[in-house]
Write a protein that holds these residues in place. Structure first.
Motif, PDB file in Angstrom:
ATOM      1  N   TRP A  29       0.803  -1.212   0.000  1.00  0.00           N
ATOM      2  CA  TRP A  29       0.000   0.000   0.000  1.00  0.00           C
ATOM      3  C   TRP A  29       0.844   1.273   0.000  1.00  0.00           C
ATOM      4  CZ3 TRP A  29      -4.648  -1.166  -1.335  1.00  0.00           C
ATOM      5  CH2 TRP A  29      -5.255  -2.333  -0.899  1.00  0.00           C
ATOM      6  N   ALA A  30       1.940   1.281   0.734  1.00  0.00           N
ATOM      7  CA  ALA A  30       2.761   2.490   0.823  1.00  0.00           C
ATOM      8  C   ALA A  30       3.347   2.851  -0.540  1.00  0.00           C
ATOM      9  CB  ALA A  30       3.875   2.298   1.850  1.00  0.00           C
ATOM     10  N   ALA A  31       3.897   1.858  -1.231  1.00  0.00           N
ATOM     11  CA  ALA A  31       4.478   2.116  -2.548  1.00  0.00           C
ATOM     12  C   ALA A  31       3.401   2.559  -3.530  1.00  0.00           C
ATOM     13  CB  ALA A  31       5.200   0.869  -3.066  1.00  0.00           C
ATOM     14  N   ALA A  32       2.222   1.931  -3.460  1.00  0.00           N
ATOM     15  CA  ALA A  32       1.114   2.311  -4.347  1.00  0.00           C
ATOM     16  C   ALA A  32       0.685   3.744  -4.081  1.00  0.00           C
ATOM     17  CB  ALA A  32      -0.064   1.361  -4.151  1.00  0.00           C
ATOM     18  N   TYR A  33       0.572   4.100  -2.805  1.00  0.00           N
ATOM     19  CA  TYR A  33       0.116   5.441  -2.446  1.00  0.00           C
ATOM     20  C   TYR A  33       1.102   6.507  -2.909  1.00  0.00           C
ATOM     21  CZ  TYR A  33      -2.228   9.054   0.297  1.00  0.00           C
ATOM     22  OH  TYR A  33      -2.916  10.183   0.674  1.00  0.00           O
ATOM     23  N   HIS A  34       2.375   6.276  -2.660  1.00  0.00           N
ATOM     24  CA  HIS A  34       3.381   7.269  -3.057  1.00  0.00           C
ATOM     25  C   HIS A  34       3.472   7.393  -4.586  1.00  0.00           C
ATOM     26  CE1 HIS A  34       4.539   8.098   0.950  1.00  0.00           C
ATOM     27  NE2 HIS A  34       5.080   6.924   1.188  1.00  0.00           N
ATOM     28  N   ARG A  35       3.273   6.279  -5.293  1.00  0.00           N
ATOM     29  CA  ARG A  35       3.292   6.354  -6.755  1.00  0.00           C
ATOM     30  C   ARG A  35       2.101   7.151  -7.264  1.00  0.00           C
ATOM     31  NH1 ARG A  35       5.974   3.935 -11.050  1.00  0.00           N
ATOM     32  NH2 ARG A  35       7.334   2.900  -9.561  1.00  0.00           N
ATOM     33  N   VAL A  36       0.936   6.953  -6.669  1.00  0.00           N
ATOM     34  CA  VAL A  36      -0.251   7.715  -7.085  1.00  0.00           C
ATOM     35  C   VAL A  36      -0.056   9.197  -6.782  1.00  0.00           C
ATOM     36  CG1 VAL A  36      -2.690   8.126  -6.579  1.00  0.00           C
ATOM     37  CG2 VAL A  36      -1.864   5.793  -6.938  1.00  0.00           C
ATOM     38  N   GLU A  37       0.548   9.513  -5.635  1.00  0.00           N
ATOM     39  CA  GLU A  37       0.832  10.916  -5.320  1.00  0.00           C
ATOM     40  C   GLU A  37       1.727  11.532  -6.385  1.00  0.00           C
ATOM     41  OE1 GLU A  37       0.658  11.812  -0.599  1.00  0.00           O
ATOM     42  OE2 GLU A  37       2.402  10.655  -1.275  1.00  0.00           O
ATOM     43  N   ARG A  38       2.726  10.791  -6.822  1.00  0.00           N
ATOM     44  CA  ARG A  38       3.624  11.285  -7.870  1.00  0.00           C
ATOM     45  C   ARG A  38       2.883  11.450  -9.195  1.00  0.00           C
ATOM     46  NH1 ARG A  38       7.204  14.541  -9.829  1.00  0.00           N
ATOM     47  NH2 ARG A  38       8.520  13.655 -11.467  1.00  0.00           N
ATOM     48  N   MET A  39       1.971  10.541  -9.484  1.00  0.00           N
ATOM     49  CA  MET A  39       1.203  10.620 -10.726  1.00  0.00           C
ATOM     50  C   MET A  39       0.309  11.855 -10.755  1.00  0.00           C
ATOM     51  SD  MET A  39       0.249   6.567 -11.199  1.00  0.00           S
ATOM     52  CE  MET A  39      -0.739   6.759 -12.692  1.00  0.00           C
ATOM     53  N   LEU A  40      -0.153  12.312  -9.589  1.00  0.00           N
ATOM     54  CA  LEU A  40      -0.956  13.536  -9.543  1.00  0.00           C
ATOM     55  C   LEU A  40      -0.161  14.722 -10.086  1.00  0.00           C
ATOM     56  CD1 LEU A  40      -2.670  13.244  -6.052  1.00  0.00           C
ATOM     57  CD2 LEU A  40      -3.782  13.084  -8.291  1.00  0.00           C
ATOM     58  N   VAL A  41       1.143  14.713  -9.870  1.00  0.00           N
ATOM     59  CA  VAL A  41       2.011  15.787 -10.371  1.00  0.00           C
ATOM     60  C   VAL A  41       2.327  15.573 -11.841  1.00  0.00           C
ATOM     61  CG1 VAL A  41       4.253  16.910 -10.108  1.00  0.00           C
ATOM     62  CG2 VAL A  41       3.009  16.130  -8.084  1.00  0.00           C
ATOM     63  N   PRO A  86      -8.701   2.413   5.333  1.00  0.00           N
ATOM     64  CA  PRO A  86      -7.939   2.633   6.577  1.00  0.00           C
ATOM     65  C   PRO A  86      -6.638   1.850   6.623  1.00  0.00           C
ATOM     66  CG  PRO A  86      -9.885   1.274   6.979  1.00  0.00           C
ATOM     67  CD  PRO A  86     -10.014   1.811   5.598  1.00  0.00           C
ATOM     68  N   ARG A  87      -6.579   0.722   5.945  1.00  0.00           N
ATOM     69  CA  ARG A  87      -5.349  -0.081   5.916  1.00  0.00           C
ATOM     70  C   ARG A  87      -4.223   0.684   5.230  1.00  0.00           C
ATOM     71  NH1 ARG A  87      -2.740  -4.133   8.579  1.00  0.00           N
ATOM     72  NH2 ARG A  87      -1.372  -5.294   7.176  1.00  0.00           N
ATOM     73  N   VAL A  88      -4.574   1.467   4.229  1.00  0.00           N
ATOM     74  CA  VAL A  88      -3.564   2.233   3.493  1.00  0.00           C
ATOM     75  C   VAL A  88      -2.885   3.238   4.423  1.00  0.00           C
ATOM     76  CG1 VAL A  88      -3.168   3.866   1.622  1.00  0.00           C
ATOM     77  CG2 VAL A  88      -4.729   1.947   1.284  1.00  0.00           C
ATOM     78  N   LYS A  89      -3.692   3.968   5.186  1.00  0.00           N
ATOM     79  CA  LYS A  89      -3.140   4.955   6.111  1.00  0.00           C
ATOM     80  C   LYS A  89      -2.202   4.301   7.111  1.00  0.00           C
ATOM     81  CE  LYS A  89      -4.510   8.672   9.274  1.00  0.00           C
ATOM     82  NZ  LYS A  89      -5.656   9.392   9.892  1.00  0.00           N
ATOM     83  N   TYR A  90      -2.581   3.137   7.595  1.00  0.00           N
ATOM     84  CA  TYR A  90      -1.788   2.384   8.559  1.00  0.00           C
ATOM     85  C   TYR A  90      -0.435   1.984   7.966  1.00  0.00           C
ATOM     86  CZ  TYR A  90      -0.573  -1.790  11.362  1.00  0.00           C
ATOM     87  OH  TYR A  90       0.061  -2.727  12.122  1.00  0.00           O
ATOM     88  N   ILE A  91      -0.457   1.472   6.738  1.00  0.00           N
ATOM     89  CA  ILE A  91       0.769   0.985   6.102  1.00  0.00           C
ATOM     90  C   ILE A  91       1.655   2.139   5.655  1.00  0.00           C
ATOM     91  CG2 ILE A  91       1.683  -0.286   4.128  1.00  0.00           C
ATOM     92  CD1 ILE A  91       0.574  -2.033   6.360  1.00  0.00           C
ATOM     93  N   VAL A  92       1.048   3.224   5.171  1.00  0.00           N
ATOM     94  CA  VAL A  92       1.838   4.400   4.769  1.00  0.00           C
ATOM     95  C   VAL A  92       2.590   4.951   5.978  1.00  0.00           C
ATOM     96  CG1 VAL A  92       1.686   6.798   3.998  1.00  0.00           C
ATOM     97  CG2 VAL A  92       0.421   5.027   2.781  1.00  0.00           C
ATOM     98  N   ALA A  93       1.939   4.991   7.129  1.00  0.00           N
ATOM     99  CA  ALA A  93       2.605   5.449   8.347  1.00  0.00           C
ATOM    100  C   ALA A  93       3.728   4.507   8.743  1.00  0.00           C
ATOM    101  CB  ALA A  93       1.581   5.552   9.479  1.00  0.00           C
ATOM    102  N   ALA A  94       3.498   3.210   8.561  1.00  0.00           N
ATOM    103  CA  ALA A  94       4.532   2.218   8.885  1.00  0.00           C
ATOM    104  C   ALA A  94       5.749   2.392   7.993  1.00  0.00           C
ATOM    105  CB  ALA A  94       3.960   0.809   8.732  1.00  0.00           C
ATOM    106  N   GLN A  95       5.506   2.597   6.704  1.00  0.00           N
ATOM    107  CA  GLN A  95       6.619   2.771   5.772  1.00  0.00           C
ATOM    108  C   GLN A  95       7.421   4.030   6.092  1.00  0.00           C
ATOM    109  OE1 GLN A  95       7.642   0.572   3.259  1.00  0.00           O
ATOM    110  NE2 GLN A  95       9.417   1.933   3.339  1.00  0.00           N
ATOM    111  N   LYS A  96       6.725   5.078   6.472  1.00  0.00           N
ATOM    112  CA  LYS A  96       7.401   6.316   6.856  1.00  0.00           C
ATOM    113  C   LYS A  96       8.292   6.087   8.073  1.00  0.00           C
ATOM    114  CE  LYS A  96       6.564  11.176   7.992  1.00  0.00           C
ATOM    115  NZ  LYS A  96       5.534  12.236   8.210  1.00  0.00           N
ATOM    116  N   GLU A  97       7.793   5.331   9.019  1.00  0.00           N
ATOM    117  CA  GLU A  97       8.579   5.008  10.215  1.00  0.00           C
ATOM    118  C   GLU A  97       9.806   4.184   9.842  1.00  0.00           C
ATOM    119  OE1 GLU A  97       8.114   2.493  14.387  1.00  0.00           O
ATOM    120  OE2 GLU A  97       6.316   3.245  13.366  1.00  0.00           O
TER     121      GLU A  97
END
Length: 220
Positions: free
Chosen positions: A119-131, A153-164
């Motif tokens: 989820w973290a990699a997917a989320y960050h890639r989508v954020e980059r695609m917005l740009v 909600p799982r995405v938010k949890y995993i994105v926070a984990a990846q950041k940590e």
């Protein structure tokens, strides 16, 4: 040595290196398919001044810089420019075609990441695609995908984990043996906090890397 000398941290990883010795593109997700490599090599070719018609150079530069909205806008200007030659217009048609092909590639990568629950990699890639796709017809679909991820909600949890996790290993290159041993302990604790997750799996890879570095420094 490779981790320090090249961009990216995931292994295995594929690099496209130009004749000038510079890394033109790199990725670790399904990177060895002909379709993906062809798309990346084609995009890199937009920086070849020998083959880009003068009237199409602004569009080509935007394409190379992953500013796809600008690339399409500049290509459209060439189509309506009565002084632009057929070669420039044909090249700009190629620009627009490649924007669509590159989007299909990126969209597929996101779907693979989601399928693998990364989820973290997917989320960050989508954020980059917005740009990258700002100003294109693809932006609405990217925004829809981000909204879908935000609602999970799982995405938010995993994105926070990846950041940590990123914070834990941020300065790994500066660590001595004792520092690396402490990192191993932190990473093992991280794994127990986020069990059965993609970041926990990545933490396992970092643990192995720390152990390799410790062994090398001890001469084993």
């Amino acid at each position: 040595t490779l981790l320090r000398s090249y961009p990216g941290t995931s292994i295995p990883r594929t690099y496209v290196i130009g004749p000038d010795g510079k890394v033109a593109w790199h990725a670790h997700i399904a990177a060895l398919t002909k379709e993906i490599l062809d798309a990346q090599v084609t995009r890199c070719s937009f920086g070849d001044g020998k083959v880009v018609p003068a009237a199409a150079r602004i569009a080509a530069k935007a394409m190379l810089d992953l500013r796809f909205g600008d690339a399409i806008r500049e290509a459209d200007k060439v189509f309506t420019d009565r002084y632009a030659g057929d070669d420039a217009k044909a090249y700009c048609a190629k620009v627009k075609k490649e924007v669509a092909r590159y989007y299909a590639f990126q969209k597929n990568v996101v779907e693979v990441l989601i399928r693998d629950l990364d989820w973290a990699a997917a989320y960050h890639r989508v954020e980059r695609m917005l740009v990258v796709y700002k100003g294109t017809d693809h932006l609405a679909e990217v925004e829809s995908k981000k909204a879908e991820l935000d609602a999970n909600p799982r995405v938010k949890y995993i994105v926070a984990a990846q950041k940590e996790l990123d914070g834990i290993v941020e300065h790994i290159d500066r660590e001595d043996i004792k520092g690396l041993e402490k990192l191993v302990a932190k990473l093992e604790e991280f794994q127990s906090t986020y069990p059965d997750s993609a970041p926990a799996k990545k933490a396992g890879e970092w643990i192995e890397e720390c152990k390799r570095r410790i062994a090398r420094r001890r001469g084993k």
